[in-house]
Design an enzyme around this catalytic site. Structure first.
Site, PDB file in Angstrom:
ATOM      1  N   HIS A   1       5.989   0.535  19.342  1.00  9.55           N
ATOM      2  CA  HIS A   1       4.944   1.030  18.429  1.00  9.55           C
ATOM      3  C   HIS A   1       5.067   2.543  18.197  1.00  9.55           C
ATOM      4  CE1 HIS A   1       0.652   0.048  16.817  1.00  9.55           C
ATOM      5  NE2 HIS A   1       1.226   1.034  16.121  1.00  9.55           N
TER       6      HIS A   1
ATOM      7  N   ARG B   1      -2.491  -7.884  -2.280  1.00 13.01           N
ATOM      8  CA  ARG B   1      -3.767  -8.402  -2.763  1.00 13.01           C
ATOM      9  C   ARG B   1      -3.862  -8.252  -4.284  1.00 13.01           C
ATOM     10  NH1 ARG B   1      -7.303  -5.320   1.606  1.00 13.01           N
ATOM     11  NH2 ARG B   1      -5.734  -3.856   0.936  1.00 13.01           N
TER      12      ARG B   1
ATOM     13  N   GLU C   1       0.334  -6.370  22.570  1.00 11.68           N
ATOM     14  CA  GLU C   1       1.063  -5.216  23.094  1.00 11.68           C
ATOM     15  C   GLU C   1       0.162  -4.377  24.002  1.00 11.68           C
ATOM     16  OE1 GLU C   1       1.939  -3.618  19.113  1.00 11.68           O
ATOM     17  OE2 GLU C   1       0.839  -1.821  19.684  1.00 11.68           O
TER      18      GLU C   1
ATOM     19  N   GLY D   1       0.848  -1.200   0.000  1.00 13.91           N
ATOM     20  CA  GLY D   1       0.000   0.000   0.000  1.00 13.91           C
ATOM     21  C   GLY D   1       0.875   1.238   0.000  1.00 13.91           C
ATOM     22  N   ARG D   2       0.319   2.323   0.547  1.00 11.60           N
ATOM     23  CA  ARG D   2       1.045   3.607   0.521  1.00 11.60           C
ATOM     24  C   ARG D   2       2.359   3.507   1.276  1.00 11.60           C
ATOM     25  NH1 ARG D   2      -4.793   6.061   1.676  1.00 11.60           N
ATOM     26  NH2 ARG D   2      -4.730   4.211   2.984  1.00 11.60           N
TER      27      ARG D   2
ATOM     28  N   ALA E   1       3.669  -3.196  10.918  1.00 12.93           N
ATOM     29  CA  ALA E   1       2.247  -3.202  10.574  1.00 12.93           C
ATOM     30  C   ALA E   1       1.384  -3.368  11.828  1.00 12.93           C
ATOM     31  CB  ALA E   1       1.983  -4.292   9.555  1.00 12.93           C
ATOM     32  N   ARG E   2       1.175  -4.591  12.255  1.00  9.71           N
ATOM     33  CA  ARG E   2       0.367  -4.856  13.445  1.00  9.71           C
ATOM     34  C   ARG E   2       0.857  -6.126  14.111  1.00  9.71           C
ATOM     35  NH1 ARG E   2      -1.158  -0.639  13.681  1.00  9.71           N
ATOM     36  NH2 ARG E   2      -3.242   0.266  13.787  1.00  9.71           N
TER      37      ARG E   2
HETATM   38  C1  8YV Z   1      -0.666   4.667  15.820  1.00  8.90           C
HETATM   39  C2  8YV Z   1      -0.615   3.015  13.884  1.00  8.90           C
HETATM   40  O1  8YV Z   1       0.313   5.280  16.570  1.00  8.90           O
HETATM   41  O2  8YV Z   1      -1.650   4.461  12.347  1.00  8.90           O
HETATM   42  C3  8YV Z   1      -1.551   3.305  12.770  1.00  8.90           C
HETATM   43  O3  8YV Z   1      -2.218   2.373  12.285  1.00  8.90           O
HETATM   44  O4  8YV Z   1      -0.374   1.899  14.169  1.00  8.90           O
HETATM   45  C4  8YV Z   1       0.051   4.107  14.634  1.00  8.90           C
HETATM   46  O5  8YV Z   1       0.344   5.164  13.775  1.00  8.90           O
HETATM   47  C5  8YV Z   1      -1.398   3.711  16.721  1.00  8.90           C
HETATM   48  O6  8YV Z   1      -2.264   2.899  16.036  1.00  8.90           O
HETATM   49  C6  8YV Z   1      -2.181   4.464  17.775  1.00  8.90           C
HETATM   50  O7  8YV Z   1      -3.454   4.833  17.350  1.00  8.90           O
END
Ligand code: 8YV
Length: 332
Positions: A290, A182, A272, A159-160, A242-243
């Protein structure tokens, strides 16, 4: 709401005072200056009577929360990712969700690239060695690791942010870019990066540095687990900006301990802010809390965009970055 009363909104976490002041021009704002992370019960109590909320990744809004608060019309998430919001439930309830894309793209790509480089070139591992007073002499193979320049950069999730990381690698470091996504990018986006669209097995097999930049969903849960790690080169690095949950952290700890891959850089974790203790004991993993979007300017831009979305949605304007625009216009 009686005439003249401002609509009530919740800002679920601590926020820039300037952003709060702007929101207060339009709304009765319940803020959280102590930055308490609300339990689901506490969050629900705070949402009573609120027509809008600014949330972050730490607040989960699902069908049960929406059903308990039928007056709620918009949730502005201060993040590009919105896996904390159940969008199907938002659609069903006619509630708008917004996110903060674009404003964080370059900042997050800077960090993703830096984390990948720190991982490959063993920056935190060697710093810890120095700080521990263990550096007594130079040695020919001390902290050698894989090169970044000229290596193959694998991007999972183009993505971006993935494209911005690929641009850094291709144009700044002469890297060969391969990606899995995708869908394939348009030729005019691929060409300047020399990016090659490959299947996941090829990505895992060929990447010297694999960077994860895909959204979290049921289908990306443990997209990198023991089986995928086993397909990577023993000299490869893995970086996740990412996550948490996209990587099976327990399986990764085993692969790192057994040197089945060289090293990992992680900014996000399963569960987390808890971090799998097995990772904490390993030298060959760079761990950050994060912070990929955490530049001063970008965090302010994210806060401003979340506030702009909330204000627009509740004052008859057009929200800039809706996630589910199908629910617009919002019911009164
Ligand atoms: C945030 C992030 O700091 O934008 C996202 O998806 O993971 C981070 O930039 C975090 O999600 C807090 O909201």
């Amino acid at each position: 709401m009686s005439a003249g009363m401002k609509p009530a909104v919740l800002v679920a976490r601590a926020m820039y005072p300037e952003t709060l002041a702007r929101l207060q021009q339009h709304f009765e704002v319940e803020a959280n200056p102590d930055d308490e992370v609300f339990s689901p019960v506490a969050l629900s109590a705070r949402l009573v009577g609120k027509v809008g909320a600014i949330t972050t990744g730490s607040e989960r809004i699902d069908a049960a929360v929406l059903a308990a608060h039928p007056q709620l019309r918009v949730v502005a998430n201060m993040a590009v990712g919105y896996n904390n919001l159940d969008i199907a439930a938002f659609d069903a309830a006619g509630v708008l969700a917004t996110n903060t894309p674009d404003v964080l793209t370059e900042t997050t790509a800077d960090f993703g690239f830096a984390l990948m480089m720190a991982t490959a070139r063993r920056i935190t591992e060697s710093e810890n060695y120095l700080r521990a007073g263990r550096w007594t002499q130079w040695r020919y193979d001390m902290f050698t690791g894989p090169d970044v320049h000229g290596a193959t950069l694998g991007i999972l999730g183009m993505g971006r942010i993935g494209q911005a990381i690929a641009r850094r690698g291709a144009l700044g470091f002469g890297m060969k870019v391969i990606y899995t996504n995708r869908s394939r990018l348009a030729p005019e986006l691929e060409a300047p990066l020399g990016a090659r669209y490959v299947d996941k097995a090829t990505l895992l097999r060929e990447a010297d540095h694999l960077v994860l930049v895909l959204p979290y969903s049921a289908s990306s849960h443990h997209a990198i687990g023991a089986a995928e790690l086993a397909q990577m080169k023993p000299t490869a690095t893995l970086t996740n900006v990412a996550r948490g949950g996209i990587v099976d952290d327990a399986a990764l700890a085993v692969a790192l301990a057994e040197r089945r891959i060289a090293a990992a850089g992680l900014d996000v974790f399963e569960g987390e802010p808890a971090v799998n203790p097995a990772l904490l004991d390993l030298p060959n993993v760079v761990l950050t809390p994060h912070i990929a979007s955490a530049s001063e300017r970008t965090r302010r831009a994210m806060a401003d965009l979340a506030a702009d979305n909330l204000i627009a949605a509740l004052t008859g304007g057009r929200p800039l970055t809706p996630v589910n625009p199908g629910v617009l216009p919002l019911r009164a």
